[in-house]
Design a protein around this motif. Structure first.
Motif, PDB file in Angstrom:
ATOM      1  N   ASP A   1      23.938  -6.152  25.738  1.00 36.88           N
ATOM      2  CA  ASP A   1      23.102  -7.290  25.347  1.00 36.88           C
ATOM      3  C   ASP A   1      22.012  -6.822  24.392  1.00 36.88           C
ATOM      4  OD1 ASP A   1      21.788 -10.023  25.878  1.00 36.88           O
ATOM      5  OD2 ASP A   1      20.225  -8.606  26.479  1.00 36.88           O
TER       6      ASP A   1
ATOM      7  N   VAL B   1      18.990  -7.713  23.812  1.00 37.84           N
ATOM      8  CA  VAL B   1      17.644  -7.488  24.349  1.00 37.84           C
ATOM      9  C   VAL B   1      17.568  -6.114  24.996  1.00 37.84           C
ATOM     10  CG1 VAL B   1      15.912  -8.287  25.993  1.00 37.84           C
ATOM     11  CG2 VAL B   1      17.218  -9.957  24.667  1.00 37.84           C
ATOM     12  N   GLN B   2      18.585  -5.787  25.801  1.00 33.64           N
ATOM     13  CA  GLN B   2      18.594  -4.481  26.453  1.00 33.64           C
ATOM     14  C   GLN B   2      18.713  -3.359  25.430  1.00 33.64           C
ATOM     15  OE1 GLN B   2      18.123  -3.955  29.866  1.00 33.64           O
ATOM     16  NE2 GLN B   2      17.811  -1.870  29.118  1.00 33.64           N
TER      17      GLN B   2
ATOM     18  N   LYS C   1      15.412  -2.903  23.757  1.00 35.56           N
ATOM     19  CA  LYS C   1      14.494  -2.203  24.660  1.00 35.56           C
ATOM     20  C   LYS C   1      14.788  -0.712  24.689  1.00 35.56           C
ATOM     21  CE  LYS C   1      13.826  -3.882  28.779  1.00 35.56           C
ATOM     22  NZ  LYS C   1      14.094  -4.544  30.092  1.00 35.56           N
TER      23      LYS C   1
ATOM     24  N   VAL D   1      12.144 -14.932  24.201  1.00 31.55           N
ATOM     25  CA  VAL D   1      13.108 -14.136  24.967  1.00 31.55           C
ATOM     26  C   VAL D   1      12.603 -12.704  25.133  1.00 31.55           C
ATOM     27  CG1 VAL D   1      15.425 -13.140  24.940  1.00 31.55           C
ATOM     28  CG2 VAL D   1      15.107 -15.545  24.339  1.00 31.55           C
ATOM     29  N   LEU D   2      12.144 -12.094  24.054  1.00 29.32           N
ATOM     30  CA  LEU D   2      11.648 -10.721  24.133  1.00 29.32           C
ATOM     31  C   LEU D   2      10.357 -10.630  24.936  1.00 29.32           C
ATOM     32  CD1 LEU D   2      12.387  -9.470  20.502  1.00 29.32           C
ATOM     33  CD2 LEU D   2      13.546  -8.773  22.607  1.00 29.32           C
ATOM     34  N   ASN D   3       9.468 -11.595  24.768  1.00 30.83           N
ATOM     35  CA  ASN D   3       8.228 -11.579  25.552  1.00 30.83           C
ATOM     36  C   ASN D   3       8.519 -11.685  27.047  1.00 30.83           C
ATOM     37  OD1 ASN D   3       6.439 -11.308  23.402  1.00 30.83           O
ATOM     38  ND2 ASN D   3       6.264 -13.514  23.094  1.00 30.83           N
ATOM     39  N   ASP D   4       9.520 -12.487  27.398  1.00 28.91           N
ATOM     40  CA  ASP D   4       9.850 -12.702  28.814  1.00 28.91           C
ATOM     41  C   ASP D   4      10.667 -11.557  29.396  1.00 28.91           C
ATOM     42  OD1 ASP D   4       8.542 -15.115  28.690  1.00 28.91           O
ATOM     43  OD2 ASP D   4      10.360 -16.309  28.453  1.00 28.91           O
ATOM     44  N   GLN D   5      11.636 -11.064  28.626  1.00 28.91           N
ATOM     45  CA  GLN D   5      12.587 -10.100  29.173  1.00 28.91           C
ATOM     46  C   GLN D   5      12.261  -8.646  28.841  1.00 28.91           C
ATOM     47  OE1 GLN D   5      16.703 -11.167  28.406  1.00 28.91           O
ATOM     48  NE2 GLN D   5      16.278 -13.351  28.587  1.00 28.91           N
ATOM     49  N   ALA D   6      11.360  -8.437  27.895  1.00 31.09           N
ATOM     50  CA  ALA D   6      10.989  -7.064  27.528  1.00 31.09           C
ATOM     51  C   ALA D   6       9.478  -6.934  27.403  1.00 31.09           C
ATOM     52  CB  ALA D   6      11.679  -6.676  26.226  1.00 31.09           C
TER      53      ALA D   6
END
Length: 407
Positions: A244, A246-247, A250, A266-271
């Protein structure tokens, strides 16, 4: 967002005379019901925005039907064939030409002077092209999106780029060095299923589409495809979907990618651990740095019995204050230029970057065959990247296919 095809002649053969019989909306228990079809998450959220409009229009009930994107195209086809559609409908900008060509959208030309919110000058130049088809005004931009470059500021600085790559050459250099910085690192992520990126590169390389002569074998288009596919040939981008994004972002495995404004949240929430280590920048330039512009328009179904109410609703949704409220609700970007003067956007560095990119953007050509042409291009790119097909031969073949489709 994947589309499921175009309105074929078999559907268009359904007598438009029967389609032009009125919708089944209008009076209901003494009040009027305005039917609105909206897609995906927007459909679920839009019903929260109707209360003020209903208060300002006593006796009018707005019924929003949320339709999943994956079934929306088929549902719209059914509405075209049966004539039983909504009063107001949301359309992705790449669907506008298809359904306008089918006669499904009301011509708003005669109403433009009565609704100042509909003035094309209120909207980004790239969005204005989606408002018209065959010299008829058939939609009003509701929200917009564009593609920019997301990048890991810390990792690019380590390879000698304290600022974002600003040109094609700089992007190639930076992503090459990033790829060499570690095992299984791909400096630039390119999604081979994304039909937008190849055309962005083509526009940046000076390509201009002509429906009478698509000319995908032109030096401008070929140069863009050579540049695009070189990332895979040189091992800078991976043809496999893999982890993914996002991963991978990161982990530093894919430190640069292109995407739309939705990725900010999405990045603020997941990373959250990456705060301060990433940013967005406008697209790197060749002859220019044009990006795509997309989003959604509001249109009126051609046989509604509630034309005035439909136009009033669209006008309300496109007021600047309403658009800013909708942005807070849905995290989508306003189509109205005036809304971008608000501090919520003007003073936010990342959103301001999207605003800058929207000033240098253009939409897909307004022809009903565009989706099929784009899918044929992706098939050609797949054969070039994975099968070693000859670029010249593939693009000449695409020329012939496109000419046949447009005929």
């Amino acid at each position: 967002m994947k589309k499921k095809g175009l309105v074929y002649s078999a559907v268009l053969a359904v007598g438009l005379s029967s389609i032009l019989a009125g919708c089944g909306n209008g009076e209901k228990d003494g009040d009027k019901t305005l039917s609105v079809w909206a897609m995906g998450g927007e459909g679920k959220l839009l019903s929260e925005m109707t209360e003020k409009f209903e208060k300002d229009n006593p006796g009018l009930d707005v019924k929003v039907q949320a339709i999943p994107w994956e079934s929306a195209h088929d549902k719209l086809l059914t509405a075209v064939a049966s004539g039983n559609g909504p009063d107001v409908l949301q359309l992705g900008t790449t669907w506008v030409a298809e359904f306008a060509d089918a006669g499904a959208l009301l011509d708003l030309t005669e109403h433009m002077e009565d609704y100042p919110e509909f003035d094309p000058e209120n909207y980004f130049e790239g969005a204005q092209s989606s408002m018209k088809y065959d010299d008829k005004v058939i939609g009003i931009p509701w929200y917009v999106e564009t593609r920019t470059m997301y990048y890991r500021t810390d990792l690019l600085e380590e390879v000698g780029f304290p600022e974002a790559p600003a040109t094609w050459d700089e992007l190639k250099d930076a992503s090459s060095k990033l790829s060499e910085s570690g095992e299984d690192v791909y400096g630039l992520d390119i999604d081979l299923n994304d039909q937008v990126t190849p055309f962005i590169f083509a526009w940046q390389n000076g390509f201009e589409f002509d429906a009478k002569n698509p000319n995908f074998s032109s030096p401008e288009f070929k140069g863009a495809i050579d540049y695009y596919t070189s990332y895979f040939k040189d091992g800078i981008s991976s043809p496999a979907k893999g982890v993914d994004i996002v991963q991978a972002f990161k982990d530093g495995k894919k430190p640069i990618f292109f995407s739309g404004p939705w990725m900010i949240n999405v990045l603020n929430d997941q990373a959250p651990d990456l705060e301060g280590k990433w940013a967005v920048a406008t697209m790197p330039a060749q002859e220019n740095n044009i990006s795509s512009i997309g989003g959604a328009n509001f249109s009126v179904f051609h046989n509604t019995e509630m034309v005035d109410e439909s136009l009033d609703f669209i006008s309300y949704m496109n007021e600047v204050d309403t658009q800013l409220e909708w942005m807070e609700t849905s995290n989508t970007l306003p189509s109205r230029l005036e809304a971008w003067e608000d501090p919520k956007l003007a003073d936010d560095e990342m959103y301001a970057t999207f605003g800058e990119q929207l000033e240098s953007s253009q939409g897909a050509p307004q022809i009903k065959e565009w989706e099929k042409i784009a899918q044929e291009l992706l098939a050609s790119i797949e054969r070039i990247v994975s099968g070693g097909a000859d670029v010249d031969a593939e693009l000449k073949g695409l020329d012939e296919k496109a000419k046949g489709m447009i005929k």
